[in-house]
Design a protein around this motif. Structure first.
Motif, mmCIF file in Angstrom:
data_model
loop_
_atom_site.group_PDB
_atom_site.id
_atom_site.type_symbol
_atom_site.label_atom_id
_atom_site.label_comp_id
_atom_site.label_asym_id
_atom_site.label_seq_id
_atom_site.Cartn_x
_atom_site.Cartn_y
_atom_site.Cartn_z
ATOM 1 N N PRO A 327 25.093 -16.474 47.508
ATOM 2 C CA PRO A 327 25.897 -17.697 47.349
ATOM 3 C C PRO A 327 25.389 -18.930 48.068
ATOM 4 N N ILE A 328 24.202 -18.857 48.720
ATOM 5 C CA ILE A 328 23.628 -20.062 49.317
ATOM 6 C C ILE A 328 23.320 -21.068 48.204
ATOM 7 N N ILE A 329 23.585 -22.324 48.468
ATOM 8 C CA ILE A 329 23.331 -23.372 47.479
ATOM 9 C C ILE A 329 22.193 -24.254 47.986
ATOM 10 N N SER A 330 21.103 -24.280 47.251
ATOM 11 C CA SER A 330 20.001 -25.202 47.512
ATOM 12 C C SER A 330 19.483 -25.682 46.167
ATOM 13 N N TRP A 331 18.658 -26.701 46.191
ATOM 14 C CA TRP A 331 18.117 -27.214 44.933
ATOM 15 C C TRP A 331 17.239 -26.173 44.246
ATOM 16 N N GLY A 332 16.536 -25.370 45.040
ATOM 17 C CA GLY A 332 15.734 -24.312 44.449
ATOM 18 C C GLY A 332 16.590 -23.247 43.786
ATOM 19 N N VAL A 333 17.709 -22.895 44.401
ATOM 20 C CA VAL A 333 18.632 -21.926 43.804
ATOM 21 C C VAL A 333 19.210 -22.472 42.507
ATOM 22 N N LEU A 334 19.551 -23.768 42.479
ATOM 23 C CA LEU A 334 20.082 -24.375 41.256
ATOM 24 C C LEU A 334 19.041 -24.364 40.143
ATOM 25 N N LEU A 335 17.790 -24.602 40.481
ATOM 26 C CA LEU A 335 16.738 -24.528 39.466
ATOM 27 C C LEU A 335 16.546 -23.101 38.977
ATOM 28 N N GLN A 336 16.676 -22.146 39.900
ATOM 29 C CA GLN A 336 16.507 -20.743 39.509
ATOM 30 C C GLN A 336 17.569 -20.320 38.505
ATOM 31 N N GLU A 337 18.781 -20.888 38.639
ATOM 32 C CA GLU A 337 19.856 -20.554 37.714
ATOM 33 C C GLU A 337 19.637 -21.176 36.331
ATOM 34 N N ALA A 338 18.703 -22.122 36.231
ATOM 35 C CA ALA A 338 18.455 -22.792 34.948
ATOM 36 C C ALA A 338 17.174 -22.319 34.277
ATOM 37 N N GLN A 339 16.568 -21.232 34.781
ATOM 38 C CA GLN A 339 15.288 -20.823 34.230
ATOM 39 C C GLN A 339 15.447 -19.827 33.063
ATOM 40 N N ASN A 340 16.235 -20.230 32.065
ATOM 41 C CA ASN A 340 16.303 -19.459 30.830
ATOM 42 C C ASN A 340 16.474 -20.431 29.667
ATOM 43 N N ILE A 341 16.012 -20.021 28.509
ATOM 44 C CA ILE A 341 15.981 -20.905 27.349
ATOM 45 C C ILE A 341 17.379 -21.342 26.945
ATOM 46 N N ARG A 342 18.339 -20.436 27.020
ATOM 47 C CA ARG A 342 19.686 -20.776 26.588
ATOM 48 C C ARG A 342 20.279 -21.892 27.441
ATOM 49 N N ALA A 343 20.082 -21.769 28.775
ATOM 50 C CA ALA A 343 20.640 -22.790 29.661
ATOM 51 C C ALA A 343 19.990 -24.136 29.416
ATOM 52 N N VAL A 344 18.673 -24.163 29.240
ATOM 53 C CA VAL A 344 17.975 -25.427 29.019
ATOM 54 C C VAL A 344 18.349 -26.037 27.676
ATOM 55 N N ALA A 345 18.476 -25.188 26.643
ATOM 56 C CA ALA A 345 18.795 -25.705 25.317
ATOM 57 C C ALA A 345 20.250 -26.137 25.205
ATOM 58 N N GLN A 346 21.149 -25.385 25.826
ATOM 59 C CA GLN A 346 22.568 -25.672 25.694
ATOM 60 C C GLN A 346 23.077 -26.619 26.775
ATOM 61 N N ALA A 347 22.474 -26.564 27.946
ATOM 62 C CA ALA A 347 22.933 -27.388 29.065
ATOM 63 C C ALA A 347 21.722 -27.909 29.836
ATOM 64 N N PRO A 348 21.002 -28.884 29.302
ATOM 65 C CA PRO A 348 19.789 -29.377 29.980
ATOM 66 C C PRO A 348 20.060 -30.000 31.339
ATOM 67 N N TRP A 349 21.314 -30.417 31.600
ATOM 68 C CA TRP A 349 21.621 -31.012 32.899
ATOM 69 C C TRP A 349 21.478 -30.017 34.038
ATOM 70 N N LEU A 350 21.524 -28.718 33.738
ATOM 71 C CA LEU A 350 21.312 -27.717 34.783
ATOM 72 C C LEU A 350 19.906 -27.811 35.366
ATOM 73 N N LEU A 351 18.953 -28.231 34.541
ATOM 74 C CA LEU A 351 17.569 -28.371 34.990
ATOM 75 C C LEU A 351 17.287 -29.772 35.508
ATOM 76 N N PHE A 352 17.742 -30.786 34.773
ATOM 77 C CA PHE A 352 17.365 -32.155 35.093
ATOM 78 C C PHE A 352 18.028 -32.665 36.376
ATOM 79 N N THR A 353 19.265 -32.249 36.651
ATOM 80 C CA THR A 353 19.971 -32.802 37.813
ATOM 81 C C THR A 353 19.331 -32.383 39.130
ATOM 82 N N PRO A 354 19.150 -31.079 39.420
ATOM 83 C CA PRO A 354 18.471 -30.737 40.682
ATOM 84 C C PRO A 354 17.017 -31.178 40.697
ATOM 85 N N ALA A 355 16.360 -31.160 39.513
ATOM 86 C CA ALA A 355 14.966 -31.608 39.470
ATOM 87 C C ALA A 355 14.869 -33.088 39.831
ATOM 88 N N ALA A 356 15.806 -33.900 39.333
ATOM 89 C CA ALA A 356 15.805 -35.327 39.669
ATOM 90 C C ALA A 356 16.017 -35.535 41.161
#
Length: 382
Positions: A327-356
């Protein structure tokens, strides 16, 4: 090198000292005069200070608990904030309506302008401890008179309906602090070991330099992966965070140690060092009271440029799944939760927000480091 005793009286609008004043100005005064001319570095300093303030007051700034889930708003899109409603000033977001797409079997959200949700500042909230010890029941902003089922996702939601904005704000604590802690440890090791190597020379210098070369010859990422993989899964988050910081700092001190060694080799035979030695000062006292302060501005610039490397290292380890874990929250953990095609295709903000957030932090720290590095030798062109 410019003859500072013959500088013209008018040195530009950003510097208010005449040539004579510059000639007698101290090292830190000259450092500040040169740094002020680097506009991008000044802006970056403001951005970095703002980001660290956000990290420090994350509990107050985040509108909701970053771990609060809501199954009704899985992958809810970002809700834009409008300032006016029916001709009057009223910051608000439109309530989200959800319907199931029977063809794609996915939830689809659409804003409902008929149901505006008033957004206000300093709204009441559940009790929390600001900075860990100040009891608070107020948030910087949030929904006014929120009812069950109301939503405020200004940067969208994840697969569990958790607010991405709140998670990014809380993630800044870990990602930004691990850079500071890691660089501080690298600073202590680099200055101490590099100073001993350059000051004493001989077999001490030979041994330390061969050890540094051995460490630098090991591939960084595989070394971090191997050490991080050795962390027991059942360890508490705080202990894991501390060990990850140690791992990130393991290699970072070597480059600083070499730079400090070079400075010491050029300064150890100067007259002020000889005078301090004749005055009875110990060798360690000469290192930390005379040699280190003589190029402290250079060390500050080097350390500032090293912080982005530490942030990216933690992000990379967490993204690969061998660093910090929920349950630790870091930008790397948030990116790790977005490393699947479904998340990127359906919810691109999961990748772009912590990456930004990572890009802004790293670029700002790099620009700040460039400005500090240029100002580290202010006598060159004040």
């Amino acid at each position: 090198m410019t003859d500072i005793t013959h500088l013209p009286a008018d040195t530009g609008p950003s510097i208010h000292l005449h040539g004579k004043d510059i000639a007698v100005a101290g090292q830190w005064k000259l450092f500040w005069l040169k740094f002020k001319k680097h506009k991008i570095a000044l802006v970056s300093l403001v951005v970095i200070c703002a980001m660290y303030l956000v990290a420090a007051f994350a509990d107050f700034i985040a509108p909701v608990d970053p771990n609060a889930t809501n199954a009704r708003f899985t992958y809810a899109p970002p809700q834009g904030i409008s300032l006016f409603h029916d001709g009057s000033f009223m910051p608000h977001v439109d309530q989200l309506k959800m319907k199931l797409n029977t063809e794609s079997m996915r939830r689809e959200f659409t804003p409902d302008p008929a149901k505006p949700l008033h957004v206000g500042f300093f709204v009441p909230s559940q009790r929390y401890d600001l900075l860990g010890f100040i009891p608070m029941q107020t948030k910087l902003f949030g929904l006014v008179d929120a009812k069950p089922g109301d939503s405020l996702y200004i940067l969208g939601a994840d697969r569990l309906g958790r607010d991405i904005f709140s998670r990014v704000v809380h993630g800044a604590r870990i990602s930004l602090s691990i850079g500071l802690v890691g660089v501080f440890m690298s600073l202590i090791l680099g200055v101490t070991i590099g100073g001993i190597s350059g000051f004493f020379g001989g077999w001490v210098d030979l041994f330390i330099q061969r050890a540094i070369e051995l460490l630098r010859s090991i591939p960084t990422i595989p070394l971090w992966m191997g050490l991080a993989a050795a962390i027991p899964v059942g360890w508490p988050p705080l202990r894991t965070y501390f060990v990850i910081t140690l791992i990130v700092s393991l290699i970072g001190w070597t480059s600083l140690a070499r730079e400090v060694r070079g400075k010491f080799l050029s300064l150890r035979h100067e007259d002020f060092v000889t005078a301090a030695r004749l005055d009875g000062m110990s060798e360690i006292g000469i290192i930390f009271n005379h040699l280190v302060p003589s190029f402290m501005s250079h060390i500050i610039a080097t350390v500032t440029l090293a912080i982005p490397t530490m942030i990216l290292a933690e992000t990379a380890l967490s993204f690969l799944g061998i660093g910090l874990q929920p349950p630790i929250i870091s930008w790397g953990v948030l990116l790790q939760e977005a490393q699947n095609i479904r998340a990127v295709a359906q919810a691109p903000w999961l990748l772009f927000t912590p990456a930004a957030a990572i890009v802004i932090a790293v670029l700002s720290l790099n620009f700040l480091g460039d400005g500090l590095r240029d100002a580290a030798d202010p006598y060159e062109s004040v």
